[in-house]
Motif scaffolding. Sequence first.
Motif, short mmCIF file in Angstrom:
data_model
loop_
_atom_site.label_atom_id
_atom_site.label_comp_id
_atom_site.label_asym_id
_atom_site.label_seq_id
_atom_site.Cartn_x
_atom_site.Cartn_y
_atom_site.Cartn_z
N ASP A 1 -8.47 0.62 6.25
CA ASP A 1 -9.54 0.45 5.28
C ASP A 1 -10.77 -0.08 6.03
OD1 ASP A 1 -11.26 -0.27 3.29
OD2 ASP A 1 -9.76 -1.32 2.06
N LYS B 1 0.84 -1.21 0.00
CA LYS B 1 0.00 0.00 0.00
C LYS B 1 0.87 1.25 0.00
CE LYS B 1 -4.30 -1.38 2.30
NZ LYS B 1 -5.09 -1.10 3.51
N GLU B 2 1.99 1.18 0.72
CA GLU B 2 2.88 2.34 0.80
C GLU B 2 3.39 2.70 -0.59
OE1 GLU B 2 4.72 3.67 4.07
OE2 GLU B 2 6.78 3.47 3.34
N THR B 3 3.81 1.67 -1.34
CA THR B 3 4.34 1.98 -2.67
C THR B 3 3.24 2.54 -3.57
OG1 THR B 3 4.09 -0.35 -3.18
CG2 THR B 3 6.32 0.40 -2.71
N GLN B 4 1.99 2.11 -3.31
CA GLN B 4 0.87 2.64 -4.12
C GLN B 4 0.35 3.96 -3.57
OE1 GLN B 4 -2.07 -0.45 -3.95
NE2 GLN B 4 -0.71 -1.95 -4.88
N GLY B 5 0.89 4.39 -2.41
CA GLY B 5 0.44 5.63 -1.79
C GLY B 5 -0.99 5.55 -1.27
N VAL B 6 -1.45 4.35 -0.92
CA VAL B 6 -2.83 4.16 -0.44
C VAL B 6 -2.85 4.27 1.09
CG1 VAL B 6 -4.82 2.60 -0.44
CG2 VAL B 6 -3.23 2.58 -2.36
N TYR B 7 -3.89 4.90 1.61
CA TYR B 7 -4.02 5.01 3.07
C TYR B 7 -4.26 3.63 3.66
CZ TYR B 7 -5.49 6.75 7.60
OH TYR B 7 -5.58 7.00 8.94
N ARG B 8 -3.59 3.33 4.77
CA ARG B 8 -3.56 1.96 5.26
C ARG B 8 -4.86 1.46 5.87
NH1 ARG B 8 1.97 3.34 7.11
NH2 ARG B 8 3.33 2.26 5.69
N ARG C 1 -12.92 -2.89 4.29
CA ARG C 1 -12.26 -4.20 4.34
C ARG C 1 -12.39 -4.79 5.76
NH1 ARG C 1 -10.70 -9.04 3.22
NH2 ARG C 1 -8.67 -9.63 4.01
#
Length: 358
Positions: free
Chosen positions: A47, A38-45, A50
Motif C-alpha cells: 500500500d 488483508k489476505e482474508t479480505q483479498g486486499v493487495y498487500r 500508507r
Amino acid sequence: MSKVELDQLRGRVDELNLELLKLINERAQLVQEIGRAKETQGVYRYDPVRERSMLDLIKEHNDGPFENSTIDHIFKEIFKAGLDLQKDDHSKALLVSRKKKAEDTIVNVKGELIGNGIPHFVFGPCAVESYEQTATVAKAVKEKGLRLLRGGAYKPRTSPYDFQGLGLEGLKILKRVADEFDMAVISEIVNPADIETACQYIDVIQIGARNMQNFELLKAAGAVNKPVLLKRGIAATIEEFINAAEYIMAQGNGQIILCERGIRTYERATRNTLDISAVPILKKETHLPVLVDVTHSTGRRDLLLPAAKAALAIGADGVMAEVHPDPAVALSDAAQQMNLDQFDEFYNELKAFAYARV
Ligand code: PEP
Ligand code: MN
C-alpha cells in the motif's frame, strides 16, 4: 576517554541493538498479522499511500543526527523486509517446489512412469502429416519397446505461410495410431479452447516454447485431468519456467513434465543453446520430472546423440527427439529430424549408454 567509559558506551550500544532487534521483530509480527487480515479480505498487500504517510510521520519526528534521507533509507528497508515476510508464505513454497513436496513426482502416462528413475524416451515426427507417416514412425518406435509417441497437430510456426499442422484431423490420426499400436501420444495444443477436445484424443498435452507464458492456456491445461508437458520458453529464465508450471499446478493439475528445449542466445552454431545446467537446477528446485528435447535445442542431427547422453548424465528423466520416415520432404523441421536408420543408430547407442548407467 578512559577504557572504562568506552566500555560503558559500548555496553549501552549493545543494549540499544537488542532493544531495536526486539522492536523490529515486534513490528514484523504486527505486519504479519495485518498481512493475514488483508489476505482474508483479498486486499493487495503493498500500500504505497500508507507507506508514504508512515515515512512522513517518522520524518516529522526526526530530530537528528540522522538526515531525513538516511531515515528514509533505513525505514524503507524495514518496510520492505516486512512486505517480504508477508509474501513468504507464497513465494517461498510454490506448489511445484521441493520445499512444498520433497518426493519426486512421477507422471503416469498410460502406465509409463515418467520420473521413476528410469529414463523415458519420446520420439515421433515434428508434425503429423498423414496416417501413413505417423504410423510408420510409431511402428519403428514400438519395435524398440517404447510407447511414447510425439507429433504436432497444431504447429506454431514462425511464418504464417508455413505448414500449420492438420489440426483436429491430426489429433484423430494420433488417437488411431495410439490405439493400433498401444502407445501414448503427446501433442501440442496452442488454444485454450481446444484443451477439452484434445483430451479425448491425446494422452499428454504439450505446451510449446512459444506459449510458455500464455497464461490462459496454462490455466486451461491446469483445469483438466491430463498430464502436461511444458516446454521452456525461448527466452525464459528458469524462474519464469517454474512459475509457468505453477500456473498449471495452481489450477489443480499436478501431472506436469518439464522440458528443457534450449534458449536463444547469441550463439549461432546451434539452433538454440541447450541450457544443460537447467536440468539439475529444475530437479533441485522442483519435484517434477524433467526431459530434454535434443532436436529443437541443437537443431543439428550430429549433436543429437551427445546432447542426449549429456541430458541423461546430468540427471534428466528422459529425452525427446524427432523422427520422420523421410525428413527431406518433411513439412516442418526437415533439417533436423532423424530418418529411421539414423533413429536406429541413435537409439541403440543411447540405450547402451543409459543402461550402462542404471
Ligand atoms: C515441438 O516440440 O514440436 C516444438 C514446436 O517445440 P518448441 O515448442 O520447443 O519449439
Ligand atoms: Mn519440430
